[in-house]
Scaffold this motif. Structure first.
Motif, PDB file in Angstrom:
ATOM      1  N   TYR A  99       0.845  -1.189   0.000  1.00  0.00           N
ATOM      2  CA  TYR A  99       0.000   0.000   0.000  1.00  0.00           C
ATOM      3  C   TYR A  99       0.884   1.244   0.000  1.00  0.00           C
ATOM      4  CZ  TYR A  99      -4.085  -2.821   1.258  1.00  0.00           C
ATOM      5  OH  TYR A  99      -5.099  -3.737   1.263  1.00  0.00           O
ATOM      6  N   LEU A 134      -3.104   0.120  -4.400  1.00  0.00           N
ATOM      7  CA  LEU A 134      -3.747  -0.974  -3.690  1.00  0.00           C
ATOM      8  C   LEU A 134      -3.198  -2.290  -4.223  1.00  0.00           C
ATOM      9  CD1 LEU A 134      -7.470   0.273  -3.854  1.00  0.00           C
ATOM     10  CD2 LEU A 134      -5.799   0.688  -2.023  1.00  0.00           C
ATOM     11  N   SER A 144      -9.723  -3.531  -2.319  1.00  0.00           N
ATOM     12  CA  SER A 144      -9.804  -3.049  -0.932  1.00  0.00           C
ATOM     13  C   SER A 144     -10.977  -2.094  -0.758  1.00  0.00           C
ATOM     14  CB  SER A 144      -8.514  -2.320  -0.523  1.00  0.00           C
ATOM     15  OG  SER A 144      -7.380  -3.122  -0.726  1.00  0.00           O
ATOM     16  N   THR A 166      -7.716   1.763   4.612  1.00  0.00           N
ATOM     17  CA  THR A 166      -8.263   0.535   4.053  1.00  0.00           C
ATOM     18  C   THR A 166      -8.429  -0.457   5.197  1.00  0.00           C
ATOM     19  OG1 THR A 166      -6.174  -0.615   3.633  1.00  0.00           O
ATOM     20  CG2 THR A 166      -6.916   0.995   1.965  1.00  0.00           C
ATOM     21  N   GLN A 220      -6.513  -2.772   5.697  1.00  0.00           N
ATOM     22  CA  GLN A 220      -5.185  -3.246   6.056  1.00  0.00           C
ATOM     23  C   GLN A 220      -4.243  -2.145   6.542  1.00  0.00           C
ATOM     24  OE1 GLN A 220      -4.172  -6.449   6.087  1.00  0.00           O
ATOM     25  NE2 GLN A 220      -6.252  -7.075   5.530  1.00  0.00           N
TER      26      GLN A 220
END
Length: 527
Positions: free
Chosen positions: A439, A458, A462, A514, A516
């Protein structure tokens, strides 16, 4: 304790009673106070009214009006033989709360009062909704006006809009409390305006009166500050308590969160001034269960006799009503009779506190009066307040102390430090996205004038949240809010909010998040 967590929204317009636009006086903390006229009596102003047009207010049931400033209270000036309160009373003025009105259905309607800033540089909060979270406004116009009768120096007004963000409160108890003598800090006003400022580091000699009696001995006073009970730390002017709190057990601060600190100390003060009940002695002390009919809520302050029994209380109030217009109704009379019959009236100092007084309050001080008191004693006492100091004795009855106070003041003698952890949307520290996961997020052309450019990558499909916040933490624009495919993405922001309105220059924060990773970038929009 409930915390109101919100963002700041400026008021649209403000006008005085003459119809003059005074918005510029109230949009920043700059000591440029809303104007009013003085009366010549300390603390009293000629009534002045401020009308606030709050503009577009979609979340009126989540809005709180905030007033920042200072109040110069009556009798806050020099010592005089007759108080300014009494002199003002003879001229038809009296101590009173502000009058608040709301504009609904084409008319102004009086609603519950707001307070005044309690001293120097304080904030008054006034919810614009009722106990059921219903807005006080009934239509599309959002106007409110407040009339003040005292020296209220308003510096800034704004709306706080509740965001209902989550927060966590951690309470820290003091781990040490040392009472000692410090002295007096210099008080001065650099621009000649009221109020001035205290310079803690600069000590000055001040000739203050001292009340006779027993003060709390110097040293460790921590046991007296741990519970809201009848055991006070009794401080003489010039005394100081140095406190320490243990923060080692605070939970770890989550990423993107910040902490605010709220210091709380409850107590009361006693003014050593002419025209005050028991003004020149430490005794008597307030206590839980004290006579509620001698509190300051106007429901029974007896003007001249601090120790009446049932007959004295009843007859005295009837006489005070006839002689001075004292507020005493038939309903009040029945309540007085009921309280005496049921034993609710408690007028003796609790015997169990004698040990506390003898153990802790051992610092004896003689009465001292500065030279300017020479012509004031015995003072004229035109207000007919009870006098008769009884140094060192625990009187059977309790008079109103230096300032009127009620039960709200008696949850005293404890201190706490509350640490509020919440998710602000203003993030001071900028943290890069997790590069190891593929990312990335960057802001181009920073600072920018017309358009800001953002790029992010990305590694997998996502859920993306890309949002803009102003420097108060208010969400102003959602650029992306949904699922996106993996790969590189570019997006522009032209400095407008979600309504298409052009925002002002300044600092903004861009949140890229996101499932993550999360990153925040600071961008600056120039004119």
């Amino acid at each position: 304790m409930k915390i109101f967590n919100g963002y700041e929204k400026p008021i649209y317009r403000a006008f005085n009673e003459k119809g003059e636009d005074i918005t510029g006086y109230l949009n920043a903390i700059d000591r440029n106070f809303a104007p009013f006229e003085l009366t010549g009596f300390v603390g009293f102003a000629k009534p002045f009214t401020i009308t606030f047009d709050l503009g577009d207010l979609k979340d009126a049931n989540q809005a709180v009006l905030c007033l920042y400033g200072s109040t110069r209270f009556p009798d806050a000036g020099e010592i005089k033989d007759v108080s300014d309160i009494y002199k003002a009373y003879k001229k038809g003025m009296k101590v009173q709360k502000p009058v608040v009105e709301v504009f609904n259905n084409g008319k102004w309607h009086r609603i519950k009062s707001c307070g005044m800033p309690a001293g120097h540089k304080k904030v008054v909060t006034y919810p614009l909704y009722d106990d059921r979270s219903n807005s006080i406004f009934k239509g599309n116009e959002h106007k409110i006006r407040i009339t003040f009768y005292h020296e209220v120096y308003l510096d800034k007004l704004w709306l706080s809009i509740n965001t209902n963000d989550t927060y966590r409160i951690s309470e820290l108890n003091p781990i040490s409390a040392d009472l000692h003598y410090y002295g007096y800090s210099e008080y001065a006003s650099y621009d000649g305006k009221y109020p001035g400022e205290f310079d803690y580091a600069t000590k000055v000699q001040v000739d203050y009166a001292q009340a006779a009696g027993y003060y709390t001995r110097y040293g460790d006073v921590l046991p007296l500050l741990q519970n809201g009970d009848n055991k006070f730390v009794i401080m003489k002017s010039g005394d100081e308590i140095k406190l320490a709190f243990d923060a080692n057990n605070l939970p770890e601060l989550p990423e993107g969160y910040k902490r605010d600190f709220i210091f709380a100390a409850k107590g009361f003060y006693k003014a050593i001034r002419p025209g005050r009940a028991y003004a020149y002695s430490v005794d008597p002390l307030p206590f839980y269960g004290m006579r509620s009919d001698l509190s300051a809520n106007g429901a029974g302050y007896y003007p001249y006799d601090p120790a009446p029994g049932f007959i004295g209380s009843l007859v005295g109030r009837v006489y005070a009503k006839i002689a001075w217009g004292y507020p005493f109704s038939i309903k009040d009379a029945f309540a007085l009779i009921r309280d005496h019959i049921t034993g609710k009236v408690r007028n003796k100092y609790p015997a169990e506190l004698t040990e506390y007084c003898q153990t802790w309050n051992t610092r004896r001080t003689e009465a001292y009066y500065p030279a300017y008191y020479a012509n004031l004693l015995p003072h004229k006492n035109l207000e007919k307040v009870p006098l008769g100091e009884q140094d060192g004795k625990w009187p059977m009855h309790l008079a109103s102390l230096g300032i009127p106070f009620g039960p709200h003041s008696l949850y005293s003698n404890y201190v706490r430090l509350w640490v509020v952890t919440h998710n602000p949307l203003v993030v001071v520290e900028e943290k890069p996205a997790n590069q190891t996961t593929g990312y990335s997020f960057i802001a181009l052309a920073n600072p920018f004038r017309n358009t800001a450019h953002f790029e992010y990558n990305l590694p997998v499909n996502s859920l993306v949240d890309l949002s803009i916040y102003d420097n108060t933490g208010r969400l102003v624009r959602k650029l992306v809010n949904g699922k996106q495919e993996k790969g590189s993405h570019q997006i522009e922001w032209s400095g407008e909010d979600d309504m298409g309105r052009k925002l002002g220059s300044g600092v903004y924060f861009v949140k890229f998040q996101t499932d993550q990773t999360r990153a925040v970038k600071k961008v600056i929009m120039l004119k």
